[in-house]
Design a protein around this motif. Structure first.
Motif, short mmCIF file in Angstrom:
data_model
loop_
_atom_site.label_atom_id
_atom_site.label_comp_id
_atom_site.label_asym_id
_atom_site.label_seq_id
_atom_site.Cartn_x
_atom_site.Cartn_y
_atom_site.Cartn_z
N ALA A 8 42.26 -62.25 -3.56
CA ALA A 8 40.83 -62.07 -3.83
C ALA A 8 40.45 -62.63 -5.18
O ALA A 8 41.23 -62.64 -6.13
CB ALA A 8 40.48 -60.58 -3.76
N SER A 9 39.21 -63.11 -5.27
CA SER A 9 38.62 -63.50 -6.55
C SER A 9 37.78 -62.34 -7.05
O SER A 9 36.89 -61.86 -6.34
CB SER A 9 37.77 -64.76 -6.38
OG SER A 9 36.73 -64.54 -5.45
N ILE A 10 38.06 -61.90 -8.25
CA ILE A 10 37.48 -60.66 -8.78
C ILE A 10 36.75 -60.96 -10.09
O ILE A 10 37.30 -61.60 -10.99
CB ILE A 10 38.58 -59.61 -9.02
CG1 ILE A 10 39.29 -59.29 -7.71
CG2 ILE A 10 37.99 -58.35 -9.65
CD1 ILE A 10 40.60 -58.55 -7.89
N LEU A 11 35.52 -60.48 -10.18
CA LEU A 11 34.77 -60.53 -11.44
C LEU A 11 34.81 -59.14 -12.06
O LEU A 11 34.39 -58.17 -11.44
CB LEU A 11 33.32 -60.94 -11.20
CG LEU A 11 32.40 -60.83 -12.43
CD1 LEU A 11 32.83 -61.80 -13.52
CD2 LEU A 11 30.94 -61.04 -12.05
N ASP A 12 35.31 -59.06 -13.28
CA ASP A 12 35.33 -57.81 -14.04
C ASP A 12 34.24 -57.92 -15.10
O ASP A 12 34.43 -58.52 -16.16
CB ASP A 12 36.70 -57.60 -14.67
CG ASP A 12 36.88 -56.21 -15.24
OD1 ASP A 12 35.88 -55.47 -15.33
OD2 ASP A 12 38.03 -55.86 -15.61
N TYR A 13 33.07 -57.34 -14.80
CA TYR A 13 31.90 -57.46 -15.66
C TYR A 13 31.89 -56.31 -16.65
O TYR A 13 31.69 -55.15 -16.29
CB TYR A 13 30.62 -57.45 -14.82
CG TYR A 13 29.39 -57.88 -15.57
CD1 TYR A 13 28.95 -59.21 -15.52
CD2 TYR A 13 28.67 -56.98 -16.34
CE1 TYR A 13 27.82 -59.61 -16.21
CE2 TYR A 13 27.54 -57.38 -17.05
CZ TYR A 13 27.12 -58.70 -16.97
OH TYR A 13 26.01 -59.09 -17.67
N HIS A 29 46.00 -61.24 -7.24
CA HIS A 29 44.61 -61.66 -7.18
C HIS A 29 44.21 -62.42 -8.44
O HIS A 29 44.95 -62.45 -9.43
CB HIS A 29 43.71 -60.43 -6.99
CG HIS A 29 44.07 -59.63 -5.78
ND1 HIS A 29 43.91 -60.09 -4.50
CD2 HIS A 29 44.60 -58.38 -5.66
CE1 HIS A 29 44.31 -59.17 -3.64
NE2 HIS A 29 44.74 -58.12 -4.32
N SER A 30 43.05 -63.06 -8.40
CA SER A 30 42.52 -63.80 -9.55
C SER A 30 41.38 -63.02 -10.18
O SER A 30 40.53 -62.48 -9.47
CB SER A 30 42.02 -65.18 -9.10
OG SER A 30 43.08 -65.96 -8.56
N VAL A 31 41.37 -62.97 -11.51
CA VAL A 31 40.38 -62.17 -12.23
C VAL A 31 39.64 -63.03 -13.25
O VAL A 31 40.25 -63.75 -14.04
CB VAL A 31 41.04 -60.97 -12.95
CG1 VAL A 31 40.02 -60.27 -13.85
CG2 VAL A 31 41.62 -59.99 -11.94
N THR A 32 38.32 -62.93 -13.20
CA THR A 32 37.47 -63.47 -14.25
C THR A 32 36.84 -62.29 -14.97
O THR A 32 36.15 -61.48 -14.35
CB THR A 32 36.35 -64.37 -13.67
OG1 THR A 32 36.93 -65.47 -12.99
CG2 THR A 32 35.44 -64.88 -14.78
N GLY A 33 37.10 -62.17 -16.26
CA GLY A 33 36.58 -61.05 -17.03
C GLY A 33 35.58 -61.51 -18.07
O GLY A 33 35.78 -62.54 -18.72
N VAL A 34 34.49 -60.77 -18.21
CA VAL A 34 33.49 -61.09 -19.23
C VAL A 34 33.13 -59.81 -19.99
O VAL A 34 33.12 -58.72 -19.41
CB VAL A 34 32.21 -61.72 -18.63
CG1 VAL A 34 32.53 -63.04 -17.94
CG2 VAL A 34 31.53 -60.77 -17.63
#
Length: 207
Positions: A8-13, A29-34
């Motif tokens: 899964a592609s996951i956005l951690d906002y 999984h893949s994580v994009t965190g901002v």
């Protein structure tokens, strides 16, 4: 949730140091965190690098450029923990989450339950901090100075579902490091735990 998804592609906002989604990285999984806190972004990046997850983890200081970039992408999962209560326009943020999630994607969100015992207790202690003994760590309650709202959870669920989500699971919790392990055991009792943690699945608005 993510365990049932393949890569899964996951956005951690509002990712902070990445604690919530780090186990998802460990699961493949893949994580994009901002996050607006640059120090937290550095910590999250360093841990991902040290763990060998650089190819699947990217962390960014949240500014207009980054916001525009993630608004044009698509994710399988969005995680937003203890963020909505601090932003000016929480409904616009929820709509953005709906827009960037794929059909059937998941939103994992936590917000403070204003009716909970812990929320009421925190407010009372902070309002009366000058009268409390020094061993009570009231400095940890400074978040109340910048928190813009707490939520009626039933109304919150209705608003999120009107945005185009369907509630799939809900529990309550608190913050162990602040409250202690003993109090944590009672935190999932309705009316006790400060945070309502909810999982929604994307559908169609009004569905």
């Amino acid at each position: 949730m993510a365990a049932g998804l393949d890569r899964a592609s996951i956005l951690d906002y509002g990712c902070g140091s990445g604690d919530i989604t780090f186990p998802m990285l460990q699961s493949g999984h893949s994580v994009t965190g901002v996050d607006i806190a640059e120090g937290m972004i550095r910590k999250a990046t360093e841990r991902a690098e040290q763990s060998g997850f650089t190819a699947r983890a990217s962390y960014h200081h949240l500014d207009d450029v980054v916001l525009s970039k993630i608004s044009s992408e698509t994710f399988d999962v969005v995680v937003c923990s203890s963020v909505l209560e601090y932003v000016e326009d929480d409904r616009s943020l929820l709509r953005m989450f709906h827009d960037i999630l794929r059909d059937g994607g998941f939103l994992l969100v936590s917000v403070p339950d204003r009716k909970s015992l812990y929320c009421k207790l925190d407010k009372w202690m902070y309002a009366n901090k000058r009268f409390l003994p020094r061993f009570i760590p009231v400095e940890k309650l400074g978040y109340l100075d910048i928190q813009k709202r707490q939520y009626d959870i039933d109304l919150f669920v209705q608003e999120v579902e009107a945005t185009g989500f369907k509630l799939k699971a809900k529990k309550r919790n608190t913050i162990t490091l602040q409250r202690g392990a003993v109090m944590e055991k009672f935190s999932n009792i309705p009316g006790i735990g400060m945070l309502a943690i909810m999982m929604f699945r994307k559908g169609s608005p009004g569905a």
